[in-house]
Design a protein around this motif. Structure first.
Motif, mmCIF file in Angstrom:
data_model
loop_
_atom_site.group_PDB
_atom_site.id
_atom_site.type_symbol
_atom_site.label_atom_id
_atom_site.label_comp_id
_atom_site.label_asym_id
_atom_site.label_seq_id
_atom_site.Cartn_x
_atom_site.Cartn_y
_atom_site.Cartn_z
ATOM 1 N N LEU A 313 0.833 -1.194 0.000
ATOM 2 C CA LEU A 313 0.000 0.000 0.000
ATOM 3 C C LEU A 313 0.869 1.247 0.000
ATOM 4 C CD1 LEU A 313 -2.753 -1.006 2.600
ATOM 5 C CD2 LEU A 313 -2.820 -1.198 0.114
ATOM 6 N N PRO A 314 0.290 2.388 -0.367
ATOM 7 C CA PRO A 314 1.041 3.650 -0.271
ATOM 8 C C PRO A 314 1.518 3.884 1.152
ATOM 9 C CG PRO A 314 -0.957 3.950 -1.555
ATOM 10 C CD PRO A 314 -1.040 2.588 -0.967
ATOM 11 N N GLY A 315 2.750 4.354 1.275
ATOM 12 C CA GLY A 315 3.329 4.535 2.593
ATOM 13 C C GLY A 315 4.190 3.362 3.003
ATOM 14 N N ALA A 316 4.518 2.481 2.053
ATOM 15 C CA ALA A 316 5.400 1.335 2.295
ATOM 16 C C ALA A 316 4.808 0.339 3.265
ATOM 17 C CB ALA A 316 6.778 1.803 2.787
ATOM 18 N N ASN A 317 3.479 0.286 3.368
ATOM 19 C CA ASN A 317 2.834 -0.738 4.185
ATOM 20 C C ASN A 317 2.640 -2.001 3.357
ATOM 21 O OD1 ASN A 317 2.617 0.788 6.515
ATOM 22 N ND2 ASN A 317 0.654 1.668 5.907
ATOM 23 N N ARG A 318 2.998 -3.124 3.926
ATOM 24 C CA ARG A 318 2.871 -4.406 3.252
ATOM 25 C C ARG A 318 1.791 -5.236 3.929
ATOM 26 N NH1 ARG A 318 9.283 -6.034 2.494
ATOM 27 N NH2 ARG A 318 9.847 -4.269 1.160
ATOM 28 N N ILE A 319 0.983 -5.890 3.113
ATOM 29 C CA ILE A 319 -0.126 -6.687 3.617
ATOM 30 C C ILE A 319 0.018 -8.104 3.069
ATOM 31 C CG2 ILE A 319 -2.622 -6.991 3.733
ATOM 32 C CD1 ILE A 319 -2.968 -4.054 3.391
ATOM 33 N N ALA A 320 0.009 -9.056 3.968
ATOM 34 C CA ALA A 320 -0.045 -10.469 3.601
ATOM 35 C C ALA A 320 -1.345 -11.025 4.166
ATOM 36 C CB ALA A 320 1.148 -11.229 4.171
ATOM 37 N N SER A 321 -2.234 -11.480 3.290
ATOM 38 C CA SER A 321 -3.547 -11.951 3.723
ATOM 39 C C SER A 321 -3.774 -13.375 3.232
ATOM 40 C CB SER A 321 -4.655 -11.033 3.192
ATOM 41 O OG SER A 321 -4.637 -10.981 1.781
ATOM 42 N N ILE A 322 -4.420 -14.158 4.068
ATOM 43 C CA ILE A 322 -4.785 -15.536 3.754
ATOM 44 C C ILE A 322 -6.299 -15.621 3.727
ATOM 45 C CG2 ILE A 322 -4.365 -17.957 4.299
ATOM 46 C CD1 ILE A 322 -2.297 -16.986 6.332
ATOM 47 N N ARG A 323 -6.826 -16.193 2.651
ATOM 48 C CA ARG A 323 -8.275 -16.361 2.528
ATOM 49 C C ARG A 323 -8.614 -17.835 2.695
ATOM 50 N NH1 ARG A 323 -11.364 -17.440 -1.820
ATOM 51 N NH2 ARG A 323 -9.577 -17.135 -3.210
ATOM 52 N N PHE A 324 -9.638 -18.086 3.499
ATOM 53 C CA PHE A 324 -10.075 -19.443 3.787
ATOM 54 C C PHE A 324 -11.416 -19.672 3.096
ATOM 55 C CE2 PHE A 324 -7.458 -17.922 7.261
ATOM 56 C CZ PHE A 324 -6.496 -18.914 7.351
ATOM 57 N N PRO A 325 -11.464 -20.571 2.109
ATOM 58 C CA PRO A 325 -12.673 -20.707 1.286
ATOM 59 C C PRO A 325 -13.914 -21.175 2.033
ATOM 60 C CG PRO A 325 -10.751 -21.723 0.232
ATOM 61 C CD PRO A 325 -10.368 -21.417 1.634
ATOM 62 N N HIS A 326 -13.737 -21.910 3.122
ATOM 63 C CA HIS A 326 -14.910 -22.488 3.801
ATOM 64 C C HIS A 326 -14.905 -22.135 5.297
ATOM 65 C CE1 HIS A 326 -15.601 -24.757 0.133
ATOM 66 N NE2 HIS A 326 -14.360 -25.209 0.191
ATOM 67 N N PRO A 327 -15.089 -20.847 5.626
ATOM 68 C CA PRO A 327 -15.152 -20.492 7.048
ATOM 69 C C PRO A 327 -16.467 -20.926 7.675
ATOM 70 C CG PRO A 327 -15.591 -18.568 5.690
ATOM 71 C CD PRO A 327 -15.239 -19.680 4.741
ATOM 72 N N GLN A 328 -16.450 -21.077 8.972
ATOM 73 C CA GLN A 328 -17.631 -21.463 9.723
ATOM 74 C C GLN A 328 -17.930 -20.412 10.779
ATOM 75 O OE1 GLN A 328 -16.984 -25.358 11.357
ATOM 76 N NE2 GLN A 328 -16.683 -26.335 9.364
ATOM 77 N N ILE A 329 -19.194 -20.390 11.205
ATOM 78 C CA ILE A 329 -19.605 -19.455 12.247
ATOM 79 C C ILE A 329 -19.073 -19.939 13.583
ATOM 80 C CG2 ILE A 329 -21.567 -18.380 13.412
ATOM 81 C CD1 ILE A 329 -23.147 -18.699 10.846
ATOM 82 N N ALA A 330 -18.397 -19.049 14.301
ATOM 83 C CA ALA A 330 -17.836 -19.416 15.595
ATOM 84 C C ALA A 330 -18.961 -19.565 16.609
ATOM 85 C CB ALA A 330 -16.836 -18.366 16.059
#
Length: 330
Positions: A313-330
């Protein structure tokens, strides 16, 4: 190479020649029968009988030549790589009249099956031995460091050295867990259960805070959402731990935020720009930027089909995100 395989090697390519001979003879018989029928030398029913008999004999000859290939195909269908039977691809099952190409194929499959069996044996030995032989000294190091931490006569330099030992032991423990997971051919043996990702992340964040002791880095867990997964909590912990450690390696100072969103987990860290702030980059020469933890995280995400996305992102911020295809309601 035994005598049978030598003879088969000499006859290499006879399968094609035999088929050519069979079909050539069939064509000759059909032409002769047709000529005899056209000149009233033989009745029509005799001509048809000769043509049908020649076709049946040709089919029987081709089926006989194709029999070794069919047997090999059936053996491949019933062959289990987890319980390999090397005798299936042994040359003892070949007849003396087997074509050289079939023998060559059987030998290649035998070598390939042997390599698979050896690979599986090495995998089992490594995971079994490494699980015990690597974790045992790590346990001793952790217990000894905890005992040394309670020593009242330990100097300030000794305390700093002890903290470095404890951090290195924690990093090595995480690497061992990741390597043991990746060393398996499949994810079998890893217990799957329903767990809340927030609980596992809290523990990983606490472990990571031990690695930034004495550094101007703040690690925060932001939980605007809560969800559960049906998977291996051990794999999830190792994957998120690798991303957090990678962010710690890439950050000299500032705030690292681990955020839990519906169906995803992201790690945001401020990266120091070498052009804009060269002095800040030199502030902590111990920071490692080779990204080894990120490479492990990529392999884990590919193995368990949890997509990993990296953005800047602007400002030298780095984002690493993991997406989970089948989440469940806690």
């Amino acid at each position: 190479m035994d005598g049978r395989e030598q003879q088969a090697a000499i006859r290499r390519g006879t399968f094609g020649r035999r088929l050519a001979i069979v079909f050539a003879l069939q064509i000759v018989v059909v032409l002769i029968a047709t000529f005899m029928g056209m000149n009233n030398v033989a009745p029509l029913w005799a001509v048809l009988a000769v043509v049908l008999c020649s076709g049946g004999l040709a089919w029987m000859a081709v089926a006989r030549e194709w029999k070794p290939v069919s047997a090999l195909a059936r053996a491949m269908e019933t062959w289990d790589p987890n319980r390999p039977d090397m005798e299936v691809f042994g040359s003892g099952h070949l007849s003396r009249k087997s074509d050289g190409d079939v023998v060559s194929l059987v030998k290649s499959l035998h070598g390939f099956a042997t390599r698979i069996e050896s690979y599986g044996e090495r995998e089992r030995n490594f995971t079994r031995d490494a699980s015990h032989e690597l974790r045992s000294p790590l346990t001793v190091i952790k217990m000894s460091s905890d005992m040394l931490a309670d020593e009242p006569l330990l100097s300030e330099f000794g305390h700093r050295s002890l903290e470095r030992i404890r951090r290195s032991a924690r990093e090595l423990e995480a690497l061992v867990e990741a390597f043991l997971i990746l060393s398996r051919e499949s994810d079998k043996g890893l217990a799957e259960e329903d767990f809340i990702v927030n609980d596992v992340l809290r523990q990983e964040v606490e472990y990571a805070r031990e690695l930034i002791a004495g550094r101007p880095v703040e690690l925060i867990l932001d939980e605007p959402a809560t969800f559960a997964l049906h998977a291996s909590p051990r794999v999830f912990a190792v994957l998120c731990g690798q991303l957090i450690r990678h962010a710690l390696q890439q950050t000299d100072q500032g705030r690292i935020v681990v955020t839990v969103m519906p169906g995803s987990v992201s790690v945001i860290n401020p990266a120091v720009d070498a052009v804009e702030a060269p002095s800040a980059r030199k502030a902590h020469t111990s920071v490692d930027r080779h990204g080894f933890d990120l490479a492990i995280a990529r392999r884990l995400s590919d193995r368990f089909q949890w997509p990993l996305e990296l953005r800047t992102l602007p400002g030298a911020n780095r984002i690493a995100s993991i997406r989970f295809p089948h989440p469940q309601i806690a």
